[in-house]
Design an enzyme around this catalytic site. Structure first.
Site, PDB file in Angstrom:
ATOM      1  N   ASP A 129       0.805  -1.224   0.000  1.00 42.30           N
ATOM      2  CA  ASP A 129       0.000   0.000   0.000  1.00 42.30           C
ATOM      3  C   ASP A 129       0.837   1.272   0.000  1.00 42.30           C
ATOM      4  O   ASP A 129       0.343   2.342   0.367  1.00 42.30           O
ATOM      5  CB  ASP A 129      -0.949  -0.001   1.199  1.00 42.30           C
ATOM      6  CG  ASP A 129      -2.109  -0.952   0.998  1.00 42.30           C
ATOM      7  OD1 ASP A 129      -2.667  -0.975  -0.114  1.00 42.30           O
ATOM      8  OD2 ASP A 129      -2.453  -1.681   1.942  1.00 42.30           O
ATOM      9  N   ASP A 176      -7.682  -4.423  -4.025  1.00 41.71           N
ATOM     10  CA  ASP A 176      -7.241  -3.108  -3.549  1.00 41.71           C
ATOM     11  C   ASP A 176      -5.929  -2.671  -4.208  1.00 41.71           C
ATOM     12  O   ASP A 176      -5.670  -1.472  -4.368  1.00 41.71           O
ATOM     13  CB  ASP A 176      -7.013  -3.118  -2.030  1.00 41.71           C
ATOM     14  CG  ASP A 176      -8.062  -3.867  -1.234  1.00 41.71           C
ATOM     15  OD1 ASP A 176      -8.544  -4.902  -1.713  1.00 41.71           O
ATOM     16  OD2 ASP A 176      -8.361  -3.435  -0.108  1.00 41.71           O
TER      17      ASP A 176
END
Length: 396
Positions: free
Chosen positions: A114, A174
């Protein structure tokens, strides 16, 4: 063509408001942005003396914060940058720089997929608005760190390192959102390998994550030798066959973004397919704010997810500029419905309430009873991004 489409959409939106007796969308957006600035300044003031801390949520009347290691760490700095972009308040700029600096160490992070969320939402917006060259260095270093998680034999960026007894090489939907950092860095640095990684990841995700109806599972684990899937799950959704709402929104946003960078028609068609699945889903509530999973019971007691709606609205506004006018108008109309709902008292908290967060009623990970019906920092971020994109669209 894009300018013509903008004027066409503007005319449709204004005409709809005039005929309905509702507040013009421009007024809704301006009020929402003004309220967001008041609330965000309160949050920044509260956290300014908490060295290294960043807001995560507000639960049971208490602040829940994180350091920069949490995957959401870049969102509050990003909220400040969007607030600054729309208000140009010097105090907001000071706070944007302050909280962005708290995330800088993540440019060296190689154990978290991320990094794109962490750095592009914070330093990326900061660079866009200030041109600060030091921010560019952070982003390029961070992109190279993220690239270390790409395994050529698999052709994807690895998402998680835990549960190795279950997953060989897990990739979650994601992760499409972190490709923007790689694509930007490839364009800025000329390093084609970064672009190749992002495209490979997008292509394999398109092939293996999605079902014929354009819904997506959450997680695909790949065999590290063959590079083929050995397990498909919906880790944060209702079931392995369900459509977890935020995951669907990540996919919509991710492929819209990849089309922006590449012009590849396959990505545009994927985004359009996902948009159609979401907008026309039988369980999409009339107000445009999805339940936490599209296959969850459509009951008043089923938690909604404002974060999924905000991500979806932001993506739809961008997608509307890439398609024929009539289709773009449908996307804009749906995004407008979502924004009007999010801007209403049902979802927008009064100043000083909600722990300083803008939006209420998001859902983090319902199956784990984690962050259910609470404010979330990424809901605020994509809400402000959607508002900003609409504001740009409404300007002649």
């Amino acid at each position: 063509m894009k300018k013509f489409l903008t004027y066409t959409l503007l005319g449709v939106l204004l005409a709809g408001c005039a005929g309905s007796g509702r507040e013009p969308l421009e007024t809704v957006v301006d009020k929402a942005l003004a309220g967001a600035e008041r609330q965000t300044l309160l949050m920044a003031e509260k956290y300014s003396a908490r060295e290294g801390r960043l807001p995560r949520t507000w639960e049971n009347g208490e602040d829940v914060s994180s350091d920069s290691r949490w995957w959401c760490s870049g969102f509050f700095p990003g909220v400040l940058w969007y607030v600054y972009e729309n208000g140009r308040t010097p105090r907001v700029l000071e706070y944007a720089r302050m909280f962005t600096a708290r995330v800088e160490r993540e440019k060296h992070t190689t154990d978290n997929h991320d990094v794109g969320f962490m750095l592009y939402c914070s330093f990326g917006n900061g660079l866009r608005l200030t041109g600060d060259k030091s921010y560019e260095e952070v982003l390029l270093t961070g992109a190279r760190s993220l690239a270390t998680r790409f395994k050529p034999e698999v052709g994807l960026i690895r998402s998680w390192d835990h549960n190795r007894d279950k997953w060989q090489y897990p990739v979650i939907i994601d992760n499409m959102m972190n490709l923007e950092l790689l694509m930007w860095a490839a364009d800025r640095s000329g390093d084609k390998s970064l672009r190749d990684m992002a495209v490979s990841h997008a292509d394999k995700t398109l092939k293996h994550h999605f079902r014929p109806d354009f819904s997506s599972c959450h997680l695909v684990s790949y065999d590290t030798i063959s590079g083929q899937p050995h397990l498909k799950q919906t880790h944060q959704g209702l079931s392995d066959s369900s459509a977890w709402s935020r995951g669907q929104a990540w996919g919509l946003y991710g492929y819209t973004c990849m089309y922006r960078f590449t012009g590849d028609a396959r990505y545009l068609e994927q985004a359009r397919g996902i948009a159609g699945f979401l907008i026309n889903h039988r369980n999409m509530p009339a107000d445009g704010i999805p339940y936490w999973d599209f296959d969850a019971p459509a009951l008043a007691s089923t938690p909604r997810d404002a974060s999924a709606a905000a991500i979806m609205a932001s993506a739809l506004v961008e997608l509307s500029g890439f398609v024929p006018a009539a289709e773009g108008e449908r996307y804009m109309a749906f995004a407008e419905k979502q924004i009007r709902t999010l801007a209403s008292p049902e979802y927008t908290a009064p100043a000083g309430e909600n722990g300083g967060f803008i939006l209420r009623h998001s859902t983090g990970a319902y199956p784990f009873s984690s962050e259910v019906d609470v404010p979330l920092t990424y809901a605020d971020y994509y809400y402000l991004e959607a508002l900003t994109r609409i504001k740009r669209r409404l300007q002649p």
